[in-house]
Design a protein around this motif. Structure first.
Motif, PDB file in Angstrom:
ATOM      1  N   GLY A  15      53.249  -2.674   3.100  1.00  0.00           N
ATOM      2  CA  GLY A  15      53.051  -3.212   1.791  1.00  0.00           C
ATOM      3  C   GLY A  15      54.462  -3.345   1.102  1.00  0.00           C
ATOM      4  N   TYR A  16      54.299  -4.361   0.188  1.00  0.00           N
ATOM      5  CA  TYR A  16      55.582  -4.530  -0.774  1.00  0.00           C
ATOM      6  C   TYR A  16      54.880  -3.604  -2.207  1.00  0.00           C
ATOM      7  CZ  TYR A  16      57.383  -8.144   2.298  1.00  0.00           C
ATOM      8  OH  TYR A  16      58.178  -8.545   3.158  1.00  0.00           O
ATOM      9  N   PHE A  17      55.977  -2.697  -2.670  1.00  0.00           N
ATOM     10  CA  PHE A  17      55.631  -2.078  -3.744  1.00  0.00           C
ATOM     11  C   PHE A  17      56.731  -2.130  -4.970  1.00  0.00           C
ATOM     12  CE2 PHE A  17      53.093  -0.107  -0.320  1.00  0.00           C
ATOM     13  CZ  PHE A  17      51.869   0.382  -1.165  1.00  0.00           C
ATOM     14  N   ASN A  34      56.483   2.991   0.538  1.00  0.00           N
ATOM     15  CA  ASN A  34      55.479   3.948   0.440  1.00  0.00           C
ATOM     16  C   ASN A  34      55.268   4.282   1.858  1.00  0.00           C
ATOM     17  OD1 ASN A  34      52.743   5.052   1.007  1.00  0.00           O
ATOM     18  ND2 ASN A  34      52.110   3.981  -0.673  1.00  0.00           N
ATOM     19  N   SER A  51      49.741  -8.563  -3.197  1.00  0.00           N
ATOM     20  CA  SER A  51      48.618  -8.849  -2.116  1.00  0.00           C
ATOM     21  C   SER A  51      48.457 -10.201  -2.284  1.00  0.00           C
ATOM     22  CB  SER A  51      47.299  -8.126  -2.383  1.00  0.00           C
ATOM     23  OG  SER A  51      46.439  -8.691  -1.125  1.00  0.00           O
ATOM     24  N   THR A  98      51.312  -2.416  -5.866  1.00  0.00           N
ATOM     25  CA  THR A  98      51.583  -3.634  -4.801  1.00  0.00           C
ATOM     26  C   THR A  98      51.305  -4.788  -5.014  1.00  0.00           C
ATOM     27  OG1 THR A  98      51.463  -3.438  -2.235  1.00  0.00           O
ATOM     28  CG2 THR A  98      49.554  -2.971  -3.534  1.00  0.00           C
ATOM     29  N   HIS A 145      45.035   1.935  -5.060  1.00  0.00           N
ATOM     30  CA  HIS A 145      46.458   1.616  -5.522  1.00  0.00           C
ATOM     31  C   HIS A 145      45.912   1.797  -6.867  1.00  0.00           C
ATOM     32  CE1 HIS A 145      47.949   0.602  -1.735  1.00  0.00           C
ATOM     33  NE2 HIS A 145      47.263  -0.582  -1.586  1.00  0.00           N
TER      34      HIS A 145
END
Length: 407
Positions: free
Chosen positions: A238-240, A232, A273, A271, A364
């Motif tokens: 972040g991991y998307f 992103n 979390s 994402t 998101h």
């Protein structure tokens, strides 16, 4: 036997192998615990310091309560410039400070539970040690790591044993990157197996630097399915994932074609979390999803909702089972969620759908939370931009506590 369970069992047995002669560099490893006071996961460094696992944190954060001066990182240095690129998007740009007449780098951390920003000196030094699986070299000590120094107690509501935050975001200064220097020959990846919250004494594991992931004397990498990690451009921490659809009881729910995509402001997307308790869906997705789940469970009595959940069922039968939920990823892989990860037991006879309505303006489209990750092996292969996930270990009568962190 259900096809997905059969596949998981086949992977578990056919590809497992004894690791006694594995000659690759040994990964770093530690036991993961779920804190009984706050719903956070921690692991141990320096034998007795607990660090909070935050996969969205861009760097290491440590308490600095001794009042001693710390080495200055110059404002114009590459390290300081890197902190600016990964400044939490929720926080204003960080302003540097002057120490002894020199411009000293400051950085910012976003506290995810109180949702506040905290800035202080970005520095280096000290040491951190972490265990390995190599009996000839049971631990490795790292010196002069970069970290954000917080002199006052960080995250004031956190238990005293939590010494800092281990940021594991896909950033250059993240913990996984600093703990895998070239000299160790380790891969640029980390893996988590987060223990279930059903038993507060349950343990999990974290591996930094790659496998093998020792699970009952086999390598649990054979249990992983992979999908691509995507970026992103506005939220680099972040991991998307690219999600194409959600199914309930193998029936796709009907959504707009671009429901999971980023918009022109880089909002939306899917994402992961470790600071979100339960998977959160934007309202347009949540409403359709709950309706589909309601239809698939029409034979189970409903009970009054319990905050933060909106859909709860009477779970008097043992074992209590609901239809499977599938997250269909872009490259054809499917993340299958069974009852243990899709429902949250509230009392002896009540279980709620463990998904939360994020509202119409959710940041998101989907945030995959901790409950859906528990008792599942997850690998973040940052070097190859890949995300690996296993089936629920409960399907093979196992748990994250079966991973070996000692020989």
């Amino acid at each position: 036997m259900e096809k997905s369970l059969l596949l998981c069992l086949l992977l578990f047995t056919a590809y497992g192998y004894v690791l006694a002669h594995y000659n690759s560099p040994e990964p770093l490893v530690s036991t993961v615990s779920k804190n009984p006071i706050l719903p956070i996961f921690t692991f141990t460094l320096n034998t007795n310091e607990e660090f909070f696992i935050h996969i969205g944190g861009p760097y290491i954060v440590r308490k600095c309560t001794d009042g001693l001066p710390r080495p200055i990182i110059p404002c114009g240095s590459p390290a300081c410039a890197t902190t600016r690129r990964v400044n939490p998007y929720q926080c204003p740009p960080t302003q540097n400070t002057i120490i002894n007449g020199r411009c000293a780098c400051k950085a910012t951390v976003f506290e995810p539970f109180q949702r506040i920003c905290n800035s202080d000196q970005f520095t280096y030094g000290g040491s951190l040690s972490m265990s390995t699986l190599n009996p000839r070299s049971p631990s490795v000590t790292f010196n002069n790591l970069y970290y954000l120094c917080i002199p006052k107690p960080f995250l004031r509501d956190f238990p005293p044993v939590v010494f800092g935050l281990m940021g594991l975001a896909p950033t250059a200064l993240a913990g996984w990157n600093q703990l895998t220097p070239p000299r160790l020959g380790l891969e640029k990846k980390f893996a988590l197996c987060l223990p279930s919250d059903e038993n507060p004494t349950n343990k999990g594991a974290i591996y930094i630097g790659g496998g093998p992931y020792k699970f009952r004397n086999i390598d649990a990498r054979s249990m992983l399915s992979y999908t691509r990690l995507i970026k992103n451009p506005r939220k680099l921490n972040g991991y998307f994932l690219r999600l194409k659809g959600i199914s309930v009881n193998e029936k796709p729910i009907l959504l707009a074609q671009n429901a999971f995509d980023f918009d022109d402001k880089s909002d939306g997307g899917v994402t992961l979390s470790t600071v979100t308790f339960f998977t959160t869906l934007r309202s347009d997705i949540y409403k359709v999803f709950v309706e589909a789940f309601s239809q698939a469970t029409s034979d189970i009595p409903r009970v009054k909702s319990t905050t933060p959940f909106e859909f709860c069922l009477k779970s008097a039968t043992t074992p209590f089972q609901v239809p499977r939920i599938d997250l269909k990823l872009a490259d054809g892989t499917i993340w299958k969620l069974f009852t243990a990860n899709s429902m949250k037991k509230i009392s002896a006879d009540v279980s709620c759908l463990a998904f939360v309505n994020g509202g119409d303006t959710a940041e998101h489209a989907v945030v995959i939370g901790m409950h859906q990750m528990e008792n599942t092996l997850l690998e973040f292969d940052v070097g190859r931009s890949a995300f690996g996930f296993s089936c629920s270990l409960g399907l093979v009568n196992a748990s994250c506590g079966d991973f070996q962190t000692r020989l």
